[in-house]
Design an enzyme around this catalytic site. Structure first.
Site, PDB file in Angstrom:
ATOM      1  N   HIS A  98       0.925  -1.176   0.213  1.00  0.00           N
ATOM      2  CA  HIS A  98      -0.132   0.021  -0.036  1.00  0.00           C
ATOM      3  C   HIS A  98       1.144   1.305   0.082  1.00  0.00           C
ATOM      4  CE1 HIS A  98      -3.110   2.919   0.918  1.00  0.00           C
ATOM      5  NE2 HIS A  98      -4.002   2.039   0.567  1.00  0.00           N
ATOM      6  N   ASP A 138      -7.741  -5.327   0.355  1.00  0.00           N
ATOM      7  CA  ASP A 138      -8.410  -6.197  -1.289  1.00  0.00           C
ATOM      8  C   ASP A 138      -8.046  -7.812  -1.067  1.00  0.00           C
ATOM      9  OD1 ASP A 138      -9.955  -4.187  -2.387  1.00  0.00           O
ATOM     10  OD2 ASP A 138      -8.127  -3.498  -3.359  1.00  0.00           O
TER      11      ASP A 138
HETATM   12  N1  CMC Z   1       3.902  -7.615  -5.012  1.00  0.00           N
HETATM   13  C1  CMC Z   1       5.482  -7.471  -5.109  1.00  0.00           C
HETATM   14  N2  CMC Z   1       6.325  -6.473  -5.029  1.00  0.00           N
HETATM   15  C2  CMC Z   1       5.632  -5.350  -4.363  1.00  0.00           C
HETATM   16  C3  CMC Z   1       4.369  -5.442  -4.457  1.00  0.00           C
HETATM   17  C4  CMC Z   1       3.322  -6.477  -4.426  1.00  0.00           C
HETATM   18  N3  CMC Z   1       2.315  -6.614  -4.324  1.00  0.00           N
HETATM   19  N4  CMC Z   1       3.911  -4.010  -4.116  1.00  0.00           N
HETATM   20  C5  CMC Z   1       4.936  -3.251  -3.983  1.00  0.00           C
HETATM   21  N5  CMC Z   1       6.045  -4.394  -4.261  1.00  0.00           N
HETATM   22  C6  CMC Z   1       7.496  -3.648  -4.332  1.00  0.00           C
HETATM   23  C7  CMC Z   1       7.747  -2.934  -5.447  1.00  0.00           C
HETATM   24  O1  CMC Z   1       8.400  -3.894  -6.526  1.00  0.00           O
HETATM   25  C8  CMC Z   1       9.028  -1.826  -4.964  1.00  0.00           C
HETATM   26  O2  CMC Z   1      10.272  -2.769  -4.724  1.00  0.00           O
HETATM   27  P1  CMC Z   1      11.690  -1.807  -5.271  1.00  0.00           P
HETATM   28  O3  CMC Z   1      11.784  -0.873  -4.065  1.00  0.00           O
HETATM   29  O4  CMC Z   1      12.456  -2.964  -5.099  1.00  0.00           O
HETATM   30  O5  CMC Z   1      11.469  -1.391  -6.495  1.00  0.00           O
HETATM   31  C9  CMC Z   1       8.507  -1.633  -3.720  1.00  0.00           C
HETATM   32  O6  CMC Z   1       7.758  -2.808  -3.223  1.00  0.00           O
HETATM   33  C10 CMC Z   1       7.738  -0.430  -3.629  1.00  0.00           C
HETATM   34  O7  CMC Z   1       6.377  -0.578  -4.367  1.00  0.00           O
HETATM   35  P2  CMC Z   1       5.928   0.608  -5.322  1.00  0.00           P
HETATM   36  O8  CMC Z   1       5.213  -0.024  -6.503  1.00  0.00           O
HETATM   37  O9  CMC Z   1       6.899   1.726  -5.710  1.00  0.00           O
HETATM   38  O10 CMC Z   1       4.893   1.193  -4.257  1.00  0.00           O
HETATM   39  P3  CMC Z   1       3.760   2.128  -4.723  1.00  0.00           P
HETATM   40  O11 CMC Z   1       3.283   2.831  -3.252  1.00  0.00           O
HETATM   41  O12 CMC Z   1       3.917   3.069  -5.728  1.00  0.00           O
HETATM   42  O13 CMC Z   1       2.356   1.028  -4.881  1.00  0.00           O
HETATM   43  C11 CMC Z   1       0.765  -0.432  -4.688  1.00  0.00           C
HETATM   44  C12 CMC Z   1       1.536   0.767  -3.993  1.00  0.00           C
HETATM   45  C13 CMC Z   1      -0.533  -0.599  -3.798  1.00  0.00           C
HETATM   46  C14 CMC Z   1       0.133   0.083  -5.796  1.00  0.00           C
HETATM   47  C15 CMC Z   1       1.529  -1.780  -4.868  1.00  0.00           C
HETATM   48  O14 CMC Z   1       1.943  -2.192  -3.672  1.00  0.00           O
HETATM   49  C16 CMC Z   1       0.828  -3.050  -5.578  1.00  0.00           C
HETATM   50  O15 CMC Z   1       0.678  -2.962  -6.862  1.00  0.00           O
HETATM   51  N6  CMC Z   1       0.107  -3.686  -5.022  1.00  0.00           N
HETATM   52  C17 CMC Z   1      -0.502  -4.872  -5.500  1.00  0.00           C
HETATM   53  C18 CMC Z   1      -1.995  -4.105  -5.969  1.00  0.00           C
HETATM   54  C19 CMC Z   1      -3.132  -4.014  -4.838  1.00  0.00           C
HETATM   55  O16 CMC Z   1      -3.177  -4.895  -4.097  1.00  0.00           O
HETATM   56  N7  CMC Z   1      -3.473  -2.852  -4.965  1.00  0.00           N
HETATM   57  C20 CMC Z   1      -4.644  -2.381  -3.911  1.00  0.00           C
HETATM   58  C21 CMC Z   1      -4.245  -1.325  -3.027  1.00  0.00           C
HETATM   59  S1  CMC Z   1      -5.231  -1.253  -1.648  1.00  0.00           S
HETATM   60  C22 CMC Z   1      -6.754  -0.793  -2.131  1.00  0.00           C
HETATM   61  C23 CMC Z   1      -6.834   0.368  -3.085  1.00  0.00           C
HETATM   62  O17 CMC Z   1      -5.973   1.504  -3.061  1.00  0.00           O
HETATM   63  O18 CMC Z   1      -7.973   0.613  -3.802  1.00  0.00           O
END
Ligand code: CMC
Length: 441
Positions: free
Chosen positions: A319, A376
């Site tokens: 998140h 989720d």
């Molecule tokens: N699985 C594997 N690696 C992950 C995941 C994941 N679900 N989420 C983040 N990472 C890693 C990412 O690759 C990055 O690694 P590194 O630092 O080595 O490059 C690090 O963690 C930080 O991730 P980010 O993508 O920069 O984080 P963000 O804040 O931009 O994205 C997020 C947040 C929720 C989009 C992301 O965690 C994600 O894609 N999660 C899966 C989708 C999901 O469950 N979304 C629902 C969010 S909660 C409900 C809502 O918002 O509606």
């Protein structure tokens, strides 16, 4: 810098400043602005005027886009408050309509305020009969989020010319209509895809019960529903009702900031919610769990999620704001066991989810990056147990989040001096050049 807001004034400009020294040694003092809780913000409004520089924050990870009195999140502590009330207390004692009232009005309603609100929501549930033609225009396998997005946008055609968004009463009525009609439109979208006649809302039923009847009741026989189903849905709706400036809410506020019609603004929010990084994750989680198939395959899935050359991510994990357990996920996890038990449903995907959670929580990759299950991760398993098809999961999220979108749209319009949202950019395209005639290229 105090993080506890009790003694801080609402939206106070503190006497503290941050100094910005540019390449010519010119100092610009930027004030710190605090809210009732949470970190103080550097007010950068005059940075461009004073220094000629923009600020750069892709993904808005460090940018407060607005002041808001609706929802507070402390992502490090795993805290979520609606109008100051902890989500755990609302989940235990409140209901979705009361929470919707709270989000919109700032205070919990007394009995007559609640009755009046419930009456209004109940008596604006019908959709215009001609919208049936709208649904008939879709191919039978259209995704219900596509239909919902269009249906909500089309409400602006019914409520536009006479709508004065400067009038607080009319804004409130638009919010009530949105909360009231969203389940009707959502159920209509679902029934169209399966070829069932669209059901009218039954005013004698409560919000979630009414929705479940519109989803599942057939004209030929009465529907017998386990009361656990409506109760579980109500709880999920409370947990999804608002989440401050997330992507879809920011979209609603941005579109609303142009003076656009509220239904069109919320339709834009629905589009933003649909993506798998946001609300679309609940559908993606179920698909992922089904694909993993068995607890025996969890190890491979975790390995793939860590592999930077593989686009696979653990859906329902991570998140932007929570760097601790998502408090909603904690509630839903507990509820998931209870609801499945009470409905007498046993779902092998729950075992896959539990094993996946356990494996990820002790894996260094997830621990170091503070990736925890989010709201989720378990919600889809509950919706599945209630008989809601996977394609409808994000629609469920949209019904609940409508309360937050409506509250934020109203708040934007109540804010004195609110301006159109208009970010800047770092231009990386071609420098100025002269047009070249077609025969010379
Ligand atoms: N699985 C594997 N690696 C992950 C995941 C994941 N679900 N989420 C983040 N990472 C890693 C990412 O690759 C990055 O690694 P590194 O630092 O080595 O490059 C690090 O963690 C930080 O991730 P980010 O993508 O920069 O984080 P963000 O804040 O931009 O994205 C997020 C947040 C929720 C989009 C992301 O965690 C994600 O894609 N999660 C899966 C989708 C999901 O469950 N979304 C629902 C969010 S909660 C409900 C809502 O918002 O509606």
């Amino acid at each position: 810098m105090s993080r506890v807001g009790a003694e801080r004034k609402e939206s106070a400009v503190s006497d503290k400043t941050v100094k910005l020294i540019d390449e010519a040694n010119k100092t610009t003092e930027l004030p710190l602005v605090g809210g009732t809780m949470g970190p103080e913000c550097i007010d950068i409004a005059k940075v461009y005027k004073e220094t000629g520089h923009f600020t750069f924050d892709p993904g808005f990870a460090a940018t407060a886009s607005t002041k808001s009195a609706i929802t507070y999140i402390d992502g490090d502590q795993g805290v979520l408050l609606y109008r100051g009330y902890p989500i755990e207390q609302l989940a235990e004692h409140s209901n979705f309509l009361e929470v919707s009232y709270l989000l919109m009005n700032g205070e919990l309603p007394n009995k007559s305020e609640f009755d009046n609100f419930e009456h209004q929501v109940t008596h604006h549930t019908m959709m215009h009969e001609s919208l049936k033609n709208y649904f008939r225009g879709f191919h039978h396998d259209a995704h219900p989020m596509a239909m919902l997005c269009g249906a909500v946008a089309s409400l602006s055609a019914f409520y536009h010319d006479d709508l004065d968004i400067e009038d607080p009463e009319q804004r409130k009525m638009a919010a009530i209509r949105l909360i009231a009609k969203m389940p009707t439109l959502a159920a209509a979208a679902y029934r169209y895809t399966i070829g069932w006649p669209i059901r009218y809302p039954k005013n004698s039923l409560e919000y979630c019960d009414r929705f479940l009847h519109m989803m599942f009741e057939v004209p030929s026989e009465p529907l017998e529903l386990n009361p656990v189903a409506a109760k579980a849905m109500d709880l999920l709706f409370i947990l999804h009702a608002d989440h401050e400036q997330n992507a879809s809410t920011s979209t609603v506020r941005l579109v609303g900031s142009t003076g656009a019609n509220p239904y069109a603004s919320v339709a834009a929010g629905i589009a933003a919610l649909w993506g798998p990084a946001h609300g679309g994750a609940n559908e993606a989680v179920l698909k992922m769990l089904a694909e993993i198939g068995s607890p025996d395959n969890v190890e491979t899935a975790v390995k793939r999620a860590k592999d930077k050359d593989d686009s696979f991510r653990l859906m329902g994990f991570g998140h932007r704001v929570y760097k601790n357990f998502d408090p909603r996920a904690k509630i839903i996890r507990e509820m998931c066991h209870k609801v499945l038990n009470e409905l007498g449903v046993s779902d092998p995907l729950l075992d896959v989810a539990l094993k996946l959670e356990e494996a990820a929580l002790k894996d260094d990759y997830f621990v170091e990056r503070k990736l925890y299950p989010n709201v989720d991760f378990y919600s889809g398993l509950i919706y599945k147990a209630l008989g809601i098809p996977t394609e409808m999961f994000t629609v469920m999220f949209a019904i609940a989040r409508t309360a937050g979108w409506a509250a934020h749209w109203c708040e934007h319009h109540e804010t004195p001096g609110a301006r159109i949202g208009r970010p800047r950019q770092i231009y990386t395209g071609a420098a100025t050049r002269d047009y070249v005639a077609a025969d010379k290229r």
